[in-house]
Structure formats: structure tokens, C-alpha cells
Design an enzyme around this catalytic site. Sequence first.
Site, mmCIF file in Angstrom:
data_model
loop_
_atom_site.group_PDB
_atom_site.id
_atom_site.type_symbol
_atom_site.label_atom_id
_atom_site.label_comp_id
_atom_site.label_asym_id
_atom_site.label_seq_id
_atom_site.Cartn_x
_atom_site.Cartn_y
_atom_site.Cartn_z
ATOM 1 C CD GLU A 54 3.989 -28.826 8.566
ATOM 2 O OE1 GLU A 54 3.618 -28.802 7.387
ATOM 3 O OE2 GLU A 54 5.009 -29.464 8.963
ATOM 4 C CE LYS A 123 5.352 -27.943 4.332
ATOM 5 N NZ LYS A 123 4.973 -29.183 5.066
ATOM 6 C CB CYS A 176 7.794 -28.593 7.730
ATOM 7 S SG CYS A 176 8.336 -30.284 8.091
#
Length: 640
Positions: A54, A123, A176
Site C-alpha cells: 500500500e 480504497k 488493506c
Amino acid sequence: MAESLPYQPAESFMRVATACPEVAVGDIAANVERIGGLFAEAAEDGAHLVVFPELSLTGYTIGDLVQQRTILQGAEVGLVQLAAQTKEYNAAMVVGLPYAYGNALYNCAAVLSAGRVQGIVPKTHLPNDKEFYEKRWYRPWESQEVVEVQLNGQTVPFGSDMLFKIAGAQLGVEICEALWRPQPPSGRLAEGGATLIANPSASPEQVGKSTYRRALVCQQAARLAVAYVYASSDASESTTDIVMSGHQMIAEQGKLLAERRALQIGQRLTTADIDLDHIRNDRLRDANFLNTSLPVIECGVTREQTDLRRYTDPHPFVPSGAERQATLQEILDIQSQALATRLRNTHIKKIVIGLSGGLDSTQALIVAVQAARRLGVSPGEMITAITMPGEASSDRTQSNAALLANALNIPHEVRPINELTQAMLGAIGHDGITQDVTYENVQARLRTSILFNRANQAPTSLVLGTGDLSEIALGWSTYNGDHIAHYNVNASVPKTLMRHLVDYAAEQPAFAAAQSVLKSILDTPVSPELVRSGSEGISQETEEIIGPYELHDFFLYYLIRWNDQPAKIAYLANQAFEGTYSAEQVDHWLGVFLKRFTESQWKRSVATDGPKVGSVSLSPRGDWRMPSDMRGTPWANALQ
């Protein structure tokens, strides 16, 4: 099978890699160089996809500097540079960066291949408690719409609900925190067609967290029937308040294929080959898997592979590792509880078992003893063991049968069948000397008849079957002989697993008195003991007749569990048994297996009830249905 079956790994496998570059926080040029170097190394090693952590272009721990125009513009320039590098390779990469769209800044992952940015995924879930405060800088992407952005003169798709076609796989990306949420986006991506999920991550290390993280990745890969590629940030990120660990994992349908352990030194690349056939197989078998569709972007990466970067277990039914003992106990518990429940529900009080001194009947007796204990009954009061020696019975097996029954305090009867055999052979006009199939089957049927007749003497007795899954697959039983019983606890236990179960029982305190005889039984060759060659001891060894059980169990697992084609099964067997069997031997015994498997379905169609203990069962009422009179097979052409 005259020659090795033609097969290339590229037909089924795709090589993926995770990369853990050393991070220069805020130094985008240095990060681009390191990312590019690892990508080139992985691509030259045959990887079709390389996943980076990330925000790998800037560093995750850059803090408020992420809002600086210099950083944001530098990240775009670095992204374009990396995209240009992909033109030189037949591979794609997933790399993380901050990206501004509209009035908001997003934490993103970009997919690069064929010299361009194929798409940017923002994200969807932002952590914002304890050490995390991503909402200070970023906005979560909450739309399912895929929009377009302009980047370096290119129109690039931007959104979370899109897939990327890479080397035959369909890649979905979640970042994530998404994996830790109650409904991760990967579920929607998988239902939309994703067979591969990439997760660029930055997960700080804490005591016990890597164990939980590993379980999370493996469980998601299993739940979605996907390969899951997880790449977390390196320990060279800032340690102002946290320590990153560089934890990297590649999992496939619940199995961890490769790992860079948390805080491991070195190993910047972690590589494994994923089996796309197996993923598609489980998708097709699951009728509850939604079949929606998402936009798919062609990334221009083809599958090219000449070797296999993956461990192939020669004994796929046998548990290994830290959970081995617990798994063996669980199998014994399933078998014994199934028998105990059958006895309780049918109000049957007694068990009759044919105890030959061989492996299968030994395991069945062990299960019966455990079932008696579950019912709170003395095994000696519930079980009667009967040994029925014939012309070919060896002193060793007969002695072991008696010793085992005595060690377990089980009543033991010896009922010789020589006279009965000769009488039956004479009744049908057989000379009683020629050791043909009739000679063998008469003995097997007489033994079964004795067991059923003996059970009738006590109106509530059950004849316990002993035949195992390997024998059922190969048809290695006598119809209406050892083929039948009232209940068979070994019905889904293959021969390779049987040995480990008996060995496990031998080490348990409950069977301490029988340990020495159990070890002797384990050292005895598998034999039906139906014909005698004139030599002393055991003269008829099963594996010399039908082939090695470890090969047959391997073939069975890949044919039934994964529906693999014979060419692939042969290829995998050659990988797994390299140095043990030649390619010619593998091909020969695979041909024997497929022929016997097809021609034995008529026996399986009337199989005795028995519990399923693992992923493969041939019960006609459960996992396997096939025409009993089938002669041609789907695999016939593969055997020419």
C-alpha cells in the site's frame, strides 16, 4: 499408456509474486527505482503478476506530507514511469499511491501492464482509530460506479468495482483494511468473476497479529474460492509510533502456498504458482455462488510457463504439520460418533466384525472400541471379533488378529473356512484346486455369510464393514462379499490415511496394551490372502497386483476433488513422486486406475452406508453419481 501424457503447466497455472521493497519515505524517485528493479526480477522469473504494498510509491508513513502538491505530482510521474517499464515484460504489477480525484484525495492501487496504467482502484474502507487516522487525509470510495480520469494523456478507469484480465485470471483489488471488515469488497469482486484478489497493505506489527492476519487471508481465499495475494509494507517504513513487518502471503482456497514471514530479513520477492483450474472447479460446483458480472479490463498479459513453482504433496489425504495429530483424532472421532449414533438410533446392542489381522479391519475395530466408550458400554460386552482363516491365511495375520482382540479384551472366535470353501466349490462343479477368481470370491462371500449369520444369532447385532475408500475406488472387493456390511466406518478413508490412523491409535494411552501388535500389523504387507503360491508367509500382495496405493490415492484425489484431466494428474504425480516412480510407471498405473475406477461403479452404486470424513467420498447417496453400466469414459482418448 505407451508414453507420457503431454501437458504444460501454462494450461492451468499462473505465477504470482509479492514484492517487499525497502521504503524511502517521501523519496518517490528512490521508490520507483526499487519497485522497478523488483518487478523486473520477478517478471524475468516468470511472474505474471507482482503485487507491491500500500502507498508503495510514497511510503505509507508519510503523514501530512501526502497532501503536498510535490508529493502528489511526483507520485503520478512515478506511476507513469513504472507503467512504461511494464511494456518490456509479459507481466503486470499492482502498486500503491495517493491520487486526487475531484475534490478528494484517495488511497489507491494502480494496475500497470503493457506500458500503460490499466486502472486505478481507490480504497473503500479507511481505518481511523488507535494508530490509524487515514480520514485525516483520504476519503473512502463509496460508489460502485467506475469513472474515468485523465493521466498523462490517457483515459484511465477509476473505481473499486472492476476486474483486470491477466494471464487468464480475473484480478480484483481490495486495499488493506477492506479485508478486516465484515463485508470485504473481495466478496463482491469474486461474485463478479474475480479468481484472483490482490491486497496491497500496510499492516503494523503487534504481538499475535501475524497469526491472525495469516488466518484472515487463508479464510478469505477459502470462502471465495480464489487465490489471494497479500503484500504488506516493509519494516523500513517510519517507526515513529509503529513497526511495519513486510508480511507477504500467497494463498489459494484456504491453503498458504508461500509466505514472507513478519519481520523476516531478506527475501524481497515471494513467488508461487496458483492453480486456476482448481479455482474454476470449485466455482462451478458451488450452486450458491452468485453469478454477476463486473467490467473487465484486458491487460495484455499471456500465460507463459515451463516449470512449476509449487509443492505437490504426494499424499494429499494425509494430514501434516502442526495440526496433524488433531486432524487424525478428529477423523477417529467422526468415525466413532457415526457408529455410535447408528447403534443408538437403531437400538442395536452388538457388533460383529471380521478381524483378519490386516490394516482395514484393525482400524474398524479401533473405531468400534471408541464407539462403545462413547455409548458408555464395555467394548468386550458389545463387540465380537471373528477370524476366518482359509487356505492362504498366514500365521502372522492370524496371530496378530488374536493378539489384538486379546489386548483390547474383545471376545474372539476362530471359524476356519477351508471345509466350507471346498464344499461350496464342489457344489458348483469347481475342482477345488484351480485358484481362479471363483476360488477367491467363494472365500470372500463365505466369510461375509458367516458374519451375517453370526449376527442373526443375536437379533440386535450389526455387521461392521472394513473396506476402505481406495478399495472402493478400484473395485477391489468381492460383490456380495467384503463389498457389503450393515455399516462401514472406513468408507471414505483411503489406504494411505489408514496407516496413519492406526499408527496414531497405537500411540494413544487408550490403546497402550495393543501397541506392539498394532505396530506389527502396520509392518505387514497389504494382502487379501485368497490364493497361495506355495511360499511361506504372505504370498499375495495387493500392490503387486493392482499397483501402489499411494499412486492410486493421489490419482483419486485429483480426479474427484478437483476434476483434473488425466494429463494434468500425470504431470502432478511426476512432480510429487520424482525419484520414486518413473513417468512410464505413473502413466501405466494411471491407466489401470482409470479403467478400474470406471468399471467398478456398479459396485459403488449399491455401497454400504458409511460416514464421510474428508473432501472425497464415493457414496452414491452423497458425493458421487455415475452410470453403473458405463464402459466408454470421458478419459478414454487421454489414454491412447
